[in-house]
Design a protein around this motif. Structure first.
Motif, mmCIF file in Angstrom:
data_model
loop_
_atom_site.group_PDB
_atom_site.id
_atom_site.type_symbol
_atom_site.label_atom_id
_atom_site.label_comp_id
_atom_site.label_asym_id
_atom_site.label_seq_id
_atom_site.Cartn_x
_atom_site.Cartn_y
_atom_site.Cartn_z
ATOM 1 N N ASP A 55 1.091 -1.219 -0.111
ATOM 2 C CA ASP A 55 -0.008 -0.015 -0.345
ATOM 3 C C ASP A 55 0.851 1.414 -0.064
ATOM 4 O OD1 ASP A 55 0.426 -0.739 2.664
ATOM 5 O OD2 ASP A 55 -1.244 0.669 3.249
ATOM 6 N N TRP A 56 2.267 1.539 0.462
ATOM 7 C CA TRP A 56 2.661 2.609 0.508
ATOM 8 C C TRP A 56 2.971 2.872 -0.885
ATOM 9 C CZ3 TRP A 56 5.998 1.820 5.935
ATOM 10 C CH2 TRP A 56 4.497 2.499 6.526
ATOM 11 N N PHE A 62 0.251 6.855 -6.959
ATOM 12 C CA PHE A 62 -0.577 7.641 -6.373
ATOM 13 C C PHE A 62 -1.979 6.159 -7.425
ATOM 14 C CE2 PHE A 62 2.408 10.536 -7.624
ATOM 15 C CZ PHE A 62 1.961 11.374 -6.639
ATOM 16 N N GLU A 63 -1.662 5.717 -6.823
ATOM 17 C CA GLU A 63 -2.831 4.352 -7.606
ATOM 18 C C GLU A 63 -3.180 3.888 -6.143
ATOM 19 O OE1 GLU A 63 -0.337 2.699 -11.540
ATOM 20 O OE2 GLU A 63 0.322 2.181 -9.467
ATOM 21 N N GLU A 64 -3.268 4.189 -4.760
ATOM 22 C CA GLU A 64 -3.360 3.206 -3.815
ATOM 23 C C GLU A 64 -5.418 3.182 -3.785
ATOM 24 O OE1 GLU A 64 -3.494 8.429 -2.958
ATOM 25 O OE2 GLU A 64 -2.773 7.125 -4.084
ATOM 26 N N LEU A 75 -7.876 -3.673 -7.738
ATOM 27 C CA LEU A 75 -7.261 -5.222 -8.514
ATOM 28 C C LEU A 75 -7.817 -6.160 -8.574
ATOM 29 C CD1 LEU A 75 -5.632 -1.657 -11.008
ATOM 30 C CD2 LEU A 75 -7.972 -2.929 -11.326
ATOM 31 N N ALA A 76 -6.945 -6.637 -7.067
ATOM 32 C CA ALA A 76 -7.186 -7.957 -6.301
ATOM 33 C C ALA A 76 -5.781 -8.445 -7.119
ATOM 34 C CB ALA A 76 -8.343 -8.782 -7.103
ATOM 35 N N ASP A 77 -4.546 -7.232 -7.166
ATOM 36 C CA ASP A 77 -3.243 -7.664 -7.355
ATOM 37 C C ASP A 77 -2.647 -8.873 -6.192
ATOM 38 O OD1 ASP A 77 -3.733 -7.046 -9.831
ATOM 39 O OD2 ASP A 77 -2.628 -5.005 -9.785
ATOM 40 N N LEU A 78 -2.056 -9.611 -6.359
ATOM 41 C CA LEU A 78 -1.638 -10.148 -4.876
ATOM 42 C C LEU A 78 -0.726 -11.471 -5.077
ATOM 43 C CD1 LEU A 78 -3.655 -13.168 -4.241
ATOM 44 C CD2 LEU A 78 -5.303 -11.208 -4.754
ATOM 45 N N VAL A 79 0.082 -11.961 -4.674
ATOM 46 C CA VAL A 79 0.711 -12.975 -4.478
ATOM 47 C C VAL A 79 0.511 -14.289 -3.431
ATOM 48 C CG1 VAL A 79 2.740 -12.087 -5.478
ATOM 49 C CG2 VAL A 79 2.564 -11.904 -2.954
ATOM 50 N N ILE A 80 0.686 -15.462 -3.282
ATOM 51 C CA ILE A 80 0.461 -15.743 -3.008
ATOM 52 C C ILE A 80 1.885 -16.914 -2.165
ATOM 53 C CG2 ILE A 80 -0.472 -18.614 -1.767
ATOM 54 C CD1 ILE A 80 -2.856 -18.551 -3.260
#
Length: 111
Positions: A55-56, A62-64, A75-80
């Motif tokens: 998040d930082w 400027f995409e928070e 957008l649900a960008d994530l990693v497992i």
């Protein structure tokens, strides 16, 4: 951070390999390749380091409103990951492996 600034963590890709878990581990340990601690008073906690790549980092770009955290409408960008960076010894964080990557909710990588 003591003054409320949001730090970000990044790589020098393509000069260095883009391994963000390694960057998180380095930020927490502050050790050189030879094992010497450099800037011990600049260590981050694992939680702060993770915020520095999520998040930082989104805030810096400027995409928070669309990235950085898992919230409805983003957008649900994530990693497992194979291990929880908040629960392993700090020297193990840099070796955590990304098992899956999702971009806008769709799987784009699986180990």
């Amino acid at each position: 951070m003591d003054k409320g600034l949001r730090i970000t963590i990044h790589t020098d890709a393509p000069v260095a390999l883009p391994n963000l878990m390694r960057m998180v581990g380095i930020s927490v340990e502050r050790k050189s390749r030879s094992g010497q601690v450099i800037g011990a008073d600049e260590k981050t906690t694992p939680y702060e380091a993770l915020k520095g790549i999520t998040d930082w980092s989104a805030y810096q770009h400027f995409e928070e409103d669309t990235k950085g955290t898992l919230e409805k409408g983003k957008l649900a960008d994530l990693v497992i990951l194979d291990k929880n960076p908040l629960k392993v010894p700090e020297e193990e964080i840099k070796n955590i492996i990304v098992l899956e990557t999702y971009k806008e909710g769709k799987q784009v990588y699986k180990r």
